[in-house]
Motif scaffolding. Structure first.
Motif, mmCIF file in Angstrom:
data_model
loop_
_atom_site.group_PDB
_atom_site.id
_atom_site.type_symbol
_atom_site.label_atom_id
_atom_site.label_comp_id
_atom_site.label_asym_id
_atom_site.label_seq_id
_atom_site.Cartn_x
_atom_site.Cartn_y
_atom_site.Cartn_z
ATOM 1 N N SER A 1 0.758 -1.271 0.283
ATOM 2 C CA SER A 1 -0.184 -0.069 0.062
ATOM 3 C C SER A 1 0.966 1.226 0.002
ATOM 4 O O SER A 1 1.805 1.166 0.534
ATOM 5 N N SER A 2 0.518 1.977 -0.394
ATOM 6 C CA SER A 2 1.330 3.995 -0.545
ATOM 7 C C SER A 2 0.098 4.142 -1.023
ATOM 8 O O SER A 2 -1.204 4.272 -0.134
ATOM 9 N N GLY A 3 0.545 5.802 -0.240
ATOM 10 C CA GLY A 3 -0.383 7.156 0.379
ATOM 11 C C GLY A 3 -1.263 6.945 -1.267
ATOM 12 O O GLY A 3 -2.480 7.424 -1.252
ATOM 13 N N ARG A 4 -0.275 7.497 -2.573
ATOM 14 C CA ARG A 4 -1.578 7.555 -3.849
ATOM 15 C C ARG A 4 -0.243 6.887 -4.691
ATOM 16 O O ARG A 4 1.186 6.479 -4.217
ATOM 17 N N PRO A 5 -1.078 6.112 -5.898
ATOM 18 C CA PRO A 5 0.501 5.837 -6.992
ATOM 19 C C PRO A 5 1.078 7.127 -7.616
ATOM 20 O O PRO A 5 0.700 8.539 -7.692
ATOM 21 N N GLY A 6 2.859 7.209 -7.928
ATOM 22 C CA GLY A 6 3.636 7.820 -7.951
ATOM 23 C C GLY A 6 4.342 7.886 -7.661
ATOM 24 O O GLY A 6 4.981 6.563 -6.736
ATOM 25 N N LEU A 7 5.528 8.909 -8.364
ATOM 26 C CA LEU A 7 7.511 8.953 -8.055
ATOM 27 C C LEU A 7 7.432 8.715 -6.718
ATOM 28 O O LEU A 7 6.739 9.484 -6.098
ATOM 29 N N GLN A 8 8.301 7.797 -6.188
ATOM 30 C CA GLN A 8 8.202 8.249 -5.055
ATOM 31 C C GLN A 8 7.897 8.334 -3.547
ATOM 32 O O GLN A 8 8.293 8.349 -2.111
ATOM 33 N N GLU A 9 6.450 7.358 -4.029
ATOM 34 C CA GLU A 9 5.686 6.754 -2.775
ATOM 35 C C GLU A 9 5.636 5.679 -2.764
ATOM 36 O O GLU A 9 6.170 4.960 -3.278
ATOM 37 N N THR A 10 6.465 5.403 -1.329
ATOM 38 C CA THR A 10 7.202 4.660 -0.763
ATOM 39 C C THR A 10 5.825 3.035 -0.324
ATOM 40 O O THR A 10 4.695 3.742 0.195
ATOM 41 N N GLN A 11 6.128 2.549 -0.755
ATOM 42 C CA GLN A 11 5.063 1.217 -1.438
ATOM 43 C C GLN A 11 5.568 0.475 0.523
ATOM 44 O O GLN A 11 6.853 0.132 0.376
ATOM 45 N N TYR A 12 4.682 0.021 1.114
ATOM 46 C CA TYR A 12 4.595 -0.742 1.660
ATOM 47 C C TYR A 12 4.242 -1.809 1.926
ATOM 48 O O TYR A 12 2.964 -1.987 1.732
ATOM 49 N N PHE A 13 5.123 -2.741 2.107
ATOM 50 C CA PHE A 13 4.508 -4.467 1.861
ATOM 51 C C PHE A 13 3.883 -5.503 3.352
ATOM 52 O O PHE A 13 4.232 -5.189 3.523
ATOM 53 N N GLY A 14 2.977 -5.879 2.476
ATOM 54 C CA GLY A 14 2.174 -7.035 4.079
ATOM 55 C C GLY A 14 3.423 -7.965 3.630
ATOM 56 O O GLY A 14 4.599 -8.169 2.826
ATOM 57 N N PRO A 15 3.122 -8.990 4.698
ATOM 58 C CA PRO A 15 3.714 -10.512 5.108
ATOM 59 C C PRO A 15 3.558 -11.403 3.354
ATOM 60 O O PRO A 15 4.381 -12.407 3.977
ATOM 61 N N GLY A 16 2.114 -11.396 3.466
ATOM 62 C CA GLY A 16 2.506 -11.897 1.655
ATOM 63 C C GLY A 16 0.847 -13.488 2.373
ATOM 64 O O GLY A 16 1.026 -13.354 3.673
ATOM 65 N N THR A 17 0.244 -13.914 1.905
ATOM 66 C CA THR A 17 -0.401 -15.067 1.816
ATOM 67 C C THR A 17 0.263 -16.017 0.487
ATOM 68 O O THR A 17 0.602 -16.158 -0.456
ATOM 69 N N ARG A 18 0.986 -17.070 1.560
ATOM 70 C CA ARG A 18 1.731 -18.322 0.198
ATOM 71 C C ARG A 18 0.503 -19.241 -0.321
ATOM 72 O O ARG A 18 -0.064 -19.705 0.636
ATOM 73 N N LEU A 19 0.771 -19.355 -1.183
ATOM 74 C CA LEU A 19 -0.482 -20.325 -1.924
ATOM 75 C C LEU A 19 0.049 -21.042 -2.312
ATOM 76 O O LEU A 19 1.129 -21.250 -3.232
#
Lengths: 114, 113
Positions: free
Chosen positions: A93-111
């Motif tokens: 997730s990030s605040g908005r799509p765009g350059l230099q907006e840090t994306q913060y990742f979740g731990p994931g779902t392992r399928l």
């Protein structure tokens, strides 16, 4: 503060089945992206959503679909599962799509598809 | 289509040493280059990022060096610690694509005590 949360953490399905993965972004974040990470490889972009609208799609078949809800949470759906869909599915997730907006990742779902 | 190539695939360094991971990109439209660190069972976490208008950026023990003409960038980890043992990914994105990240294949770093 809670980070990005994803559910379930693990999932086992058989070929041909359908799966729904869920993601809740960081509070206040309006953009959600989905990535697929096959074991031993870097994440591959699947979708990006912002304000409930699709803003980008990676090179994945139509069996993959997603949506974003009014509370900015998101679902990733995969139909007609193949063995090759076995992977870690990451939501960012990030605040908005765009350059230099840090994306913060979740731990994931392992399928795992058998 | 692999647009970001990363090397080495794995790296073993002694405690206190310098870890160096390299990446090369093809698409000259890329204009944002972050590095992510991923521990087992966790999602990637942003370490440091650079834009092509600067040649180097340092944050603590982590430094990115950027060579625009060669289309290459690298991560240097000074005074490597066992706690730095993780998988590191370089990535790239372009303003036109919003936040879409193109990742390298990853480098598994092991720092021996």
């Amino acid at each position: 503060d809670a980070g990005v949360t994803q559910s379930p953490t693990h999932l086992i399905k058989t070929r041909g089945q359908h799966v729904t993965l869920r993601c809740s972004p960081i509070s206040g974040h309006k953009s959600v992206s989905w990535y697929q990470q096959v074991l031993g490889q870097g994440p591959q972009f699947i979708f990006q959503y912002y304000e409930k609208e699709e803003r980008g799609r990676g090179n994945f078949p139509d069996r993959f679909s997603a949506r974003q809800f009014p509370n900015y949470s998101s679902e990733l759906n995969v139909n007609a599962l193949l063995l090759g869909d076995s992977a870690l599915y990451l939501c960012a997730s990030s605040g908005r799509p765009g350059l230099q907006e840090t994306q913060y990742f979740g731990p994931g779902t392992r399928l795992l598809v058998l | 289509q692999q647009q970001v190539k990363q090397s080495p695939q794995s790296l073993i360094v002694q405690k206190g040493g310098i870890s160096i991971i390299n990446c090369a990109y093809e698409n000259t439209a890329f204009d944002y280059f972050p590095w992510y660190q991923q521990f087992p069972g966790k999602g990637p976490a942003l370490l440091i990022a650079i834009r092509p208008d600067v040649s180097e950026k340092k944050e603590g023990r982590f430094t990115i060096s950027f060579n625009k003409s060669a289309k290459q960038f690298s991560l240097h980890i000074m005074d490597s610690q066992p706690g730095d043992s993780a998988t590191y990914f370089c990535a790239a994105s372009m303003g036109a694509s919003g936040s879409r990240l193109t990742f390298g294949e990853g480098t598994q770093l092991t720092v021996n005590p």
